[in-house]
Design an enzyme around this catalytic site. Structure first.
Site, mmCIF file in Angstrom:
data_model
loop_
_atom_site.group_PDB
_atom_site.id
_atom_site.type_symbol
_atom_site.label_atom_id
_atom_site.label_comp_id
_atom_site.label_asym_id
_atom_site.label_seq_id
_atom_site.Cartn_x
_atom_site.Cartn_y
_atom_site.Cartn_z
ATOM 1 N N ASP A 6 0.566 -1.825 -0.069
ATOM 2 C CA ASP A 6 -0.052 0.050 -0.211
ATOM 3 C C ASP A 6 1.016 1.510 -0.179
ATOM 4 O OD1 ASP A 6 -1.638 2.126 0.236
ATOM 5 O OD2 ASP A 6 -2.124 1.976 1.955
ATOM 6 N N ASN A 9 0.325 8.527 0.710
ATOM 7 C CA ASN A 9 1.077 10.300 0.140
ATOM 8 C C ASN A 9 2.092 10.246 1.027
ATOM 9 O OD1 ASN A 9 -1.344 11.365 -1.998
ATOM 10 N ND2 ASN A 9 -2.626 10.424 -0.163
ATOM 11 N N GLY A 94 -10.418 6.891 -5.326
ATOM 12 C CA GLY A 94 -9.276 6.704 -5.096
ATOM 13 C C GLY A 94 -9.075 5.329 -4.598
ATOM 14 N N ASP A 96 -7.817 3.702 -2.900
ATOM 15 C CA ASP A 96 -7.168 3.788 -1.172
ATOM 16 C C ASP A 96 -8.981 3.160 -0.510
ATOM 17 O OD1 ASP A 96 -7.724 6.058 -1.786
ATOM 18 O OD2 ASP A 96 -6.648 7.021 -0.152
ATOM 19 N N ASP A 117 -10.930 8.037 7.301
ATOM 20 C CA ASP A 117 -9.858 7.481 7.136
ATOM 21 C C ASP A 117 -9.038 8.357 7.838
ATOM 22 O OD1 ASP A 117 -7.119 6.375 6.689
ATOM 23 O OD2 ASP A 117 -7.666 6.046 4.615
ATOM 24 N N THR A 120 -2.647 11.532 5.585
ATOM 25 C CA THR A 120 -2.849 12.782 5.071
ATOM 26 C C THR A 120 -4.466 13.866 4.621
ATOM 27 O OG1 THR A 120 -0.738 11.736 3.566
ATOM 28 C CG2 THR A 120 -1.397 13.805 2.698
ATOM 29 N N THR A 172 -0.475 31.621 21.418
ATOM 30 C CA THR A 172 -0.182 31.371 19.465
ATOM 31 C C THR A 172 0.022 29.675 19.753
ATOM 32 O OG1 THR A 172 0.682 33.522 19.010
ATOM 33 C CG2 THR A 172 1.103 31.519 17.577
#
Length: 242
Positions: A6, A9, A94, A96, A117, A120, A172
């Site tokens: 697999d 990305n 895709g 995936d 999922d 990315t 911040t």
């Protein structure tokens, strides 16, 4: 035995299945992937079939090496799937997401299943109780959101994901953690809630590289399965053997 490759990305996952059970798992990067595949095939000479799923460019040497050791199946949008595909543009779906839908189809037969999922990107994939893949959603993933804040502003830093101490960030950095992590969790919980309003007895599966980080902060009842996509690829290999 089956070898699953697999290529995502950001990482590569390799697994060996024996009668539906994972007996080997490895996560790494694309560097010398052909060499990694060769070693696994040598370590497990009983491997007779392999499937390769790649969401991006794939070094063709990987396929060439695999063919030395076993019969190879490369997953594409033209591959046969066990579910009814109602996606309006199946040629753009895709591979995936095809694998996730297949795992949902076999993992919860005749049930409504939403797969989240968290990789990315965050993808949502819905298979209903008629065995029909309906589609879902795609949004920026956890690391992508941190990177976007740094890349598209003048002064915000790039941070590593971290569970915020409080809802109200008092610096911040704490504000970024609060905004990104709480925002993404509220998104996922909200999407799950919307799906539950439409589909009865909905089973929700959370998978992907950031699933463990996020699962503890989600309010909805979910089943976390880090190898759900790999299971789907193994199912697809078995389905396409014949």
């Amino acid at each position: 035995m089956n070898l699953i490759v697999d290529v995502g990305n950001t990482s590569v996952k390799l697994a060996v299945f024996d009668n539906g059970t994972v007996i080997f798992y490895q996560k790494g990067d694309r560097e010398n992937l052909a060499g990694q595949v060769k070693k696994i095939c040598e370590d497990y000479p009983q491997i007779s079939y392999g499937i390769v799923s790649a969401v991006g460019e794939l070094d063709r040497k990987v396929i060439a090496v695999l063919k030395v050791f076993c019969e190879v199946y490369e997953l594409t949008q033209r591959s046969r799937t066990p579910y009814k595909n109602s996606y309006a543009t199946p040629h753009t779906l895709g591979v995936d997401r095809m694998a996730l839908a297949t795992a949902a189809f076999y993992g919860n037969p005749k049930g409504n299943t939403l797969v989240v999922d968290a990789g990315t990107c965050i993808t949502y994939d819905m298979v209903n109780d008629y065995g029909e893949y309906l589609g879902g959603g795609i949004s920026p993933g956890l690391h992508m959101r941190y990177k976007a804040l740094e890349a598209q502003t003048a002064k915000l830093p790039l941070l590593t994901p971290k569970v915020p101490f409080d809802l109200i960030g008092n610096s911040t950095e704490n504000s970024i953690h609060s905004g990104v992590v709480n925002g993404i969790c509220h998104e996922i919980d909200g999407v799950i809630g919307d799906y539950r309003g439409r589909f009865r007895d909905l089973t929700v599966i959370l998978t992907g590289g950031d699933a463990s980080f996020l699962s503890k902060r989600l309010k909805n009842t979910i089943f976390a399965d880090s190898k759900f996509l790999l299971k789907g690829l193994n199912y697809l290999l078995e389905y396409n053997k014949h």
